[in-house]
Write a protein that holds these residues in place. Sequence first.
Motif, PDB file in Angstrom:
ATOM      1  N   VAL A 291      41.330  36.269  45.270  1.00 31.44           N
ATOM      2  CA  VAL A 291      40.420  35.876  44.201  1.00 31.44           C
ATOM      3  C   VAL A 291      39.263  35.110  44.818  1.00 31.44           C
ATOM      4  N   CYS A 292      38.057  35.566  44.556  1.00 29.61           N
ATOM      5  CA  CYS A 292      36.894  34.858  45.085  1.00 29.61           C
ATOM      6  C   CYS A 292      36.621  33.619  44.230  1.00 29.61           C
ATOM      7  N   GLU A 293      35.881  32.693  44.819  1.00 34.38           N
ATOM      8  CA  GLU A 293      35.636  31.393  44.180  1.00 34.38           C
ATOM      9  C   GLU A 293      35.049  31.525  42.774  1.00 34.38           C
ATOM     10  N   LYS A 294      34.110  32.432  42.573  1.00 29.82           N
ATOM     11  CA  LYS A 294      33.465  32.522  41.260  1.00 29.82           C
ATOM     12  C   LYS A 294      34.363  33.159  40.196  1.00 29.82           C
ATOM     13  N   GLU A 295      35.476  33.776  40.590  1.00 29.37           N
ATOM     14  CA  GLU A 295      36.417  34.354  39.619  1.00 29.37           C
ATOM     15  C   GLU A 295      37.592  33.441  39.296  1.00 29.37           C
TER      16      GLU A 295
ATOM     17  N   LYS B 144      38.159  30.540  37.727  1.00 33.64           N
ATOM     18  CA  LYS B 144      38.391  30.074  36.360  1.00 33.64           C
ATOM     19  C   LYS B 144      38.748  31.212  35.416  1.00 33.64           C
ATOM     20  N   LEU B 145      38.304  32.412  35.717  1.00 31.97           N
ATOM     21  CA  LEU B 145      38.631  33.564  34.874  1.00 31.97           C
ATOM     22  C   LEU B 145      40.026  34.107  35.148  1.00 31.97           C
ATOM     23  N   LYS B 146      40.431  34.102  36.407  1.00 33.04           N
ATOM     24  CA  LYS B 146      41.694  34.728  36.805  1.00 33.04           C
ATOM     25  C   LYS B 146      42.888  33.783  36.734  1.00 33.04           C
ATOM     26  N   LEU B 147      42.664  32.508  37.012  1.00 33.98           N
ATOM     27  CA  LEU B 147      43.771  31.557  37.052  1.00 33.98           C
ATOM     28  C   LEU B 147      43.906  30.826  35.730  1.00 33.98           C
ATOM     29  N   SER B 148      45.138  30.621  35.309  1.00 29.87           N
ATOM     30  CA  SER B 148      45.366  29.833  34.097  1.00 29.87           C
ATOM     31  C   SER B 148      44.877  28.409  34.353  1.00 29.87           C
ATOM     32  N   PRO B 149      44.595  27.644  33.305  1.00 33.85           N
ATOM     33  CA  PRO B 149      44.124  26.270  33.517  1.00 33.85           C
ATOM     34  C   PRO B 149      45.087  25.438  34.373  1.00 33.85           C
ATOM     35  N   ALA B 150      46.387  25.568  34.163  1.00 38.88           N
ATOM     36  CA  ALA B 150      47.360  24.798  34.948  1.00 38.88           C
ATOM     37  C   ALA B 150      47.326  25.182  36.421  1.00 38.88           C
ATOM     38  N   VAL B 151      47.225  26.469  36.703  1.00 36.03           N
ATOM     39  CA  VAL B 151      47.185  26.941  38.091  1.00 36.03           C
ATOM     40  C   VAL B 151      45.849  26.580  38.733  1.00 36.03           C
ATOM     41  N   TYR B 152      44.763  26.716  37.995  1.00 37.36           N
ATOM     42  CA  TYR B 152      43.443  26.353  38.524  1.00 37.36           C
ATOM     43  C   TYR B 152      43.390  24.864  38.879  1.00 37.36           C
ATOM     44  N   THR B 153      43.947  24.027  38.035  1.00 33.05           N
ATOM     45  CA  THR B 153      43.994  22.586  38.313  1.00 33.05           C
ATOM     46  C   THR B 153      44.793  22.321  39.583  1.00 33.05           C
ATOM     47  N   ARG B 154      45.894  23.015  39.748  1.00 39.16           N
ATOM     48  CA  ARG B 154      46.720  22.876  40.952  1.00 39.16           C
ATOM     49  C   ARG B 154      45.905  23.290  42.187  1.00 39.16           C
ATOM     50  N   TYR B 155      45.175  24.380  42.076  1.00 38.17           N
ATOM     51  CA  TYR B 155      44.335  24.857  43.179  1.00 38.17           C
ATOM     52  C   TYR B 155      43.307  23.793  43.566  1.00 38.17           C
ATOM     53  N   GLN B 156      42.633  23.221  42.590  1.00 37.63           N
ATOM     54  CA  GLN B 156      41.629  22.189  42.854  1.00 37.63           C
ATOM     55  C   GLN B 156      42.260  20.980  43.549  1.00 37.63           C
TER      56      GLN B 156
ATOM     57  N   LYS C 113      41.666  19.560  48.004  1.00 35.92           N
ATOM     58  CA  LYS C 113      41.272  18.240  48.502  1.00 35.92           C
ATOM     59  C   LYS C 113      41.843  17.969  49.888  1.00 35.92           C
ATOM     60  N   THR C 114      43.037  18.478  50.160  1.00 37.23           N
ATOM     61  CA  THR C 114      43.655  18.253  51.462  1.00 37.23           C
ATOM     62  C   THR C 114      43.707  19.510  52.324  1.00 37.23           C
ATOM     63  N   GLN C 115      43.496  20.676  51.701  1.00 38.94           N
ATOM     64  CA  GLN C 115      43.533  21.948  52.429  1.00 38.94           C
ATOM     65  C   GLN C 115      42.323  22.794  52.004  1.00 38.94           C
ATOM     66  N   PRO C 116      41.150  22.473  52.499  1.00 39.87           N
ATOM     67  CA  PRO C 116      39.921  23.101  51.997  1.00 39.87           C
ATOM     68  C   PRO C 116      39.756  24.597  52.277  1.00 39.87           C
ATOM     69  N   CYS C 117      40.593  25.176  53.108  1.00 44.67           N
ATOM     70  CA  CYS C 117      40.427  26.597  53.444  1.00 44.67           C
ATOM     71  C   CYS C 117      41.421  27.509  52.727  1.00 44.67           C
ATOM     72  N   LEU C 118      42.052  27.044  51.687  1.00 38.11           N
ATOM     73  CA  LEU C 118      43.058  27.853  51.001  1.00 38.11           C
ATOM     74  C   LEU C 118      42.491  29.137  50.434  1.00 38.11           C
ATOM     75  N   VAL C 119      43.314  30.161  50.464  1.00 36.12           N
ATOM     76  CA  VAL C 119      42.990  31.458  49.867  1.00 36.12           C
ATOM     77  C   VAL C 119      43.869  31.605  48.630  1.00 36.12           C
TER      78      VAL C 119
END
Length: 149
Positions: A115-119, A121-133, A137-143
């Motif tokens: 999933v690219c950065e601009k997608e 919020k569209l692809k991830l549920s709010p709970a998963v997106y929050t977890r990603y964010q 903070k500690t792992q800036p290169c996550l895919v």
Amino acid sequence: MSYINDLSITKALKSDKKAILRFYKSQQYSARFIGLDQAYLIKSENVIIACVIISQLTPTNEQYFLHGLVVAKSHQRQGIARLLLQHVQNSHQPLVCFTQPILAPLYLSENMIQVCEKEMKLKLSPAVYTRYQTYLKTQPCLVALVLGL
């Protein structure tokens, strides 16, 4: 149950939780149970050699979050991670995971899509997106990878 040679995948019981956390610690991997979790493990000679955790994060979250896919160093490069990944893909979709770029080819080879950065919020549920964010903070290169969306 899935088998590779004489190894089988089993769904962890609540009584396995402490052993799973000890396994992660022995592999220098920081993992914990984070909510509505299910864990799957592989044992060899009654010792955990691989584990993965699938979390729903909230009771209403429709996406499953895969984390903690770890294989003991002594058992790596034998197809065990792939076997665990295939097993959870069969019963947990839509599925989302975050990984280091070096491990992304494993997930991509098993039909997950990056999933690219601009997608996000569209692809991830709010709970998963929050977890990603939070993880960024500690792992800036996550895919971020998804299956079944």
